[in-house]
Write an enzyme that holds these catalytic residues in place. Sequence first.
Site, PDB file in Angstrom:
ATOM      1  N   SER A 113       0.800  -1.217   0.000  1.00 40.33           N
ATOM      2  CA  SER A 113       0.000   0.000   0.000  1.00 40.33           C
ATOM      3  C   SER A 113       0.835   1.270   0.000  1.00 40.33           C
ATOM      4  CB  SER A 113      -0.944  -0.045   1.195  1.00 40.33           C
ATOM      5  OG  SER A 113      -1.837   1.020   1.140  1.00 40.33           O
ATOM      6  N   HIS A 114       0.661   2.087   1.019  1.00 36.46           N
ATOM      7  CA  HIS A 114       1.313   3.389   1.107  1.00 36.46           C
ATOM      8  C   HIS A 114       2.722   3.285   1.678  1.00 36.46           C
ATOM      9  CE1 HIS A 114      -0.663   2.176   4.712  1.00 36.46           C
ATOM     10  NE2 HIS A 114       0.188   2.911   5.390  1.00 36.46           N
ATOM     11  N   ASP A 277      -2.134   6.643  -3.486  1.00 31.08           N
ATOM     12  CA  ASP A 277      -1.011   5.971  -2.824  1.00 31.08           C
ATOM     13  C   ASP A 277      -0.409   4.868  -3.687  1.00 31.08           C
ATOM     14  OD1 ASP A 277      -3.122   4.179  -2.645  1.00 31.08           O
ATOM     15  OD2 ASP A 277      -2.390   3.332  -0.760  1.00 31.08           O
ATOM     16  N   ASP A 279      -0.824   1.636  -4.099  1.00 30.51           N
ATOM     17  CA  ASP A 279      -1.681   0.703  -4.831  1.00 30.51           C
ATOM     18  C   ASP A 279      -2.982   1.323  -5.305  1.00 30.51           C
ATOM     19  OD1 ASP A 279      -2.538   0.878  -2.191  1.00 30.51           O
ATOM     20  OD2 ASP A 279      -3.431  -1.119  -2.219  1.00 30.51           O
ATOM     21  N   ASP A 281      -5.535   2.844  -3.761  1.00 34.10           N
ATOM     22  CA  ASP A 281      -6.829   2.814  -3.073  1.00 34.10           C
ATOM     23  C   ASP A 281      -7.058   4.011  -2.168  1.00 34.10           C
ATOM     24  OD1 ASP A 281      -5.031   1.986  -1.170  1.00 34.10           O
ATOM     25  OD2 ASP A 281      -6.057   0.114  -0.664  1.00 34.10           O
ATOM     26  N   ARG A 282      -5.978   4.697  -1.784  1.00 34.85           N
ATOM     27  CA  ARG A 282      -6.156   5.873  -0.924  1.00 34.85           C
ATOM     28  C   ARG A 282      -6.210   7.149  -1.773  1.00 34.85           C
ATOM     29  NH1 ARG A 282      -2.829   5.305   4.642  1.00 34.85           N
ATOM     30  NH2 ARG A 282      -3.408   3.152   5.103  1.00 34.85           N
ATOM     31  N   LYS A 376     -11.399   0.392  -1.141  1.00 32.34           N
ATOM     32  CA  LYS A 376     -11.423   1.830  -1.299  1.00 32.34           C
ATOM     33  C   LYS A 376     -10.809   2.177  -2.658  1.00 32.34           C
ATOM     34  CE  LYS A 376      -7.473   2.212   1.859  1.00 32.34           C
ATOM     35  NZ  LYS A 376      -7.424   0.929   2.558  1.00 32.34           N
TER      36      LYS A 376
HETATM   37  C1  G16 Z   1      -5.354  -0.559   5.421  1.00 29.60           C
HETATM   38  C2  G16 Z   1      -6.787  -0.930   5.290  1.00 29.60           C
HETATM   39  C3  G16 Z   1      -7.629   0.253   5.667  1.00 29.60           C
HETATM   40  C4  G16 Z   1      -7.288   0.723   7.040  1.00 29.60           C
HETATM   41  C5  G16 Z   1      -5.818   0.940   7.168  1.00 29.60           C
HETATM   42  C6  G16 Z   1      -5.505   1.118   8.617  1.00 29.60           C
HETATM   43  O1  G16 Z   1      -5.073   0.464   4.512  1.00 29.60           O
HETATM   44  O2  G16 Z   1      -7.065  -1.305   3.964  1.00 29.60           O
HETATM   45  O3  G16 Z   1      -8.954  -0.106   5.551  1.00 29.60           O
HETATM   46  O4  G16 Z   1      -7.927   1.915   7.347  1.00 29.60           O
HETATM   47  O5  G16 Z   1      -5.109  -0.178   6.722  1.00 29.60           O
HETATM   48  O6  G16 Z   1      -4.175   1.202   8.808  1.00 29.60           O
HETATM   49  P1  G16 Z   1      -3.601   1.137  10.266  1.00 29.60           P
HETATM   50  O7  G16 Z   1      -4.032  -0.166  10.880  1.00 29.60           O
HETATM   51  O8  G16 Z   1      -2.137   1.270  10.047  1.00 29.60           O
HETATM   52  O9  G16 Z   1      -4.182   2.319  11.002  1.00 29.60           O
HETATM   53  P2  G16 Z   1      -4.052   0.250   3.318  1.00 29.60           P
HETATM   54  O10 G16 Z   1      -4.205   1.456   2.448  1.00 29.60           O
HETATM   55  O11 G16 Z   1      -2.730   0.182   4.038  1.00 29.60           O
HETATM   56  O12 G16 Z   1      -4.462  -1.032   2.665  1.00 29.60           O
END
Ligand code: G16
Length: 543
Positions: A113-114, A277, A279, A281-282, A376
């Site tokens: 992801s990010h 981000d 991937d 989704d953000r 997302k």
């Molecule tokens: C992931 C989940 C999101 C969630 C986030 C929380 O985001 O897909 O639904 O809000 O983790 O992150 P943390 O547990 O670090 O607060 P992503 O964009 O990393 O896939």
Amino acid sequence: MLTQTVQTTPIAGQKPGTSGLRKKTAVFQEPNFLENYVQSTFDGIGGVTGKTLVLGGDGRFFNDTAIQIILRMAAANGAAKCIVGQGGLLSTPAASHLIRLKQADGGLILSASHNPGGPDADFGLKYNGPNGGPAPEAVTDAIFERTKAIKHYKICAADDVDLATIGHQTLGEMAVEIVDPVSDYAALMQTIVDFDKIGALFAGGFTMCFDAMHAVTGPYAHAILEDMLGAPKGTVINGTPSPDFGKGHPDPNPTWAKMLMNKMYAPDAPDFGAASDGDGDRNMIVGRGAYVTPSDSLALLTAHAHLAPGYRDGLAGVARSMPTSRAVDRVAESLGIGCFETPTGWKFFGNLLDAGKVTLCGEESAGTGSDHVREKDGLWAVLLWLNILAETQKSVSALMADLWAAHGRCYYARFDYEAVDSEKANAVIDGLRSKLPMLAGAMIGEQQVQMADEFSYVDPVDRSRSDGQGIRIVFEGGARAVFRLSGTGTQGATIRLYLEQLETRHDRLSEDPQKVLANVHDAVLGLSDLAAITGRTAPDVIT
Ligand code: G16
């Protein structure tokens, strides 16, 4: 084709978090690590014999190598077909859409992801189910159990699949289809937002900067914003995916999307700014000199979604994760629609979306989405904003001012304390938990506690229960603080402190959020003993 059954031993710590398994890239590259996890995933979902899987990732370092391994393992495990994004690329929302469109049995998405990418950075792997959404806890638990017991994995010896050429190939008995990662996704967007209206907006001189942060949305944004909607070339910056994201941190927030923020706060700022981000989704939304918090963005989209063709009939309901501000609750109430509060993690929205209880959902962590996919979707959020800007002909800051005037403003900030020693981070949460019974009605500093608990959730659809989802402290007068540990870090623990203060007085809607939140911040930091336990006197990131 030679299928091999390779003896292996379980490798500790392969527990998928909120978004699959995320580790340092070097860990994924250790002998048998990726193979163990992939086999455990296949076993945990009941095998892949005869199944069709979607496969793609965000293009980070090790993406292509991992895809070749997964393809050879899928073939050896009897999968019927893999549908792979060209070059191994698929944004997370595009993968979710492809799973649904092709009626696949699931998909594997390669991304952290990010988090940064590269040999010294992070890698990740996530399984999404047939509805296109992240696997529910029962499935990730089953995968985790397999990682602890695995004794062998299956892989076949074969040449690499050509990921560059669109079309059909075979790998042993398994069919492999390489697809354009963008076209099906772009076609879906055309059914949701009004491309003609947005095209006319750009034709009229509206200016935008989209920062793809050297990550996967680059090709999507070039194709949709510049080629289809007619935004001038150069609207998309950092639009070529690179294995280490241009050595950046592809997290769309004011700290990491600094280049975009500088443009948007300059005298010659474009009308609209956005970023996505690693991937895809953000999303981050910023107007001219006006950053929009993800919580406020969800509220704004909820208030105006009916302006886009895909939501013309209104919304069935909305959902937000617990730490997300309560701004959307106020909009939902005024619209007379339901508003659900779920634990952090997109997977918790899946059942609500599948059951038709909600149409839009979002999280403070820069995620917004709707029932068009089960992830997302960064670019979707940007396009919906553009549709709203085109219909209202108002600026971002005017839209926000109107929203706050109508519903009040939820001032909001998140403080992240990163790479904290895990024991110390747990001690902070344990300490708060032990104080909860004494908190109701108590004064903390100048603030009186209305309610304090540890959030737990019973899914309204399948009645599954999730406990330990964050410490909530709600104060009289509209303030709230939430403490929780991140589920996505790859080093130590990250403590997140989320602060919120509702303001309804019309002459107080343009204050500095940090000043407004100072009272609740000081009160709960003292209560948590965070500084004393962790030695941290300041957060690493404030968003
Ligand atoms: C992931 C989940 C999101 C969630 C986030 C929380 O985001 O897909 O639904 O809000 O983790 O992150 P943390 O547990 O670090 O607060 P992503 O964009 O990393 O896939």
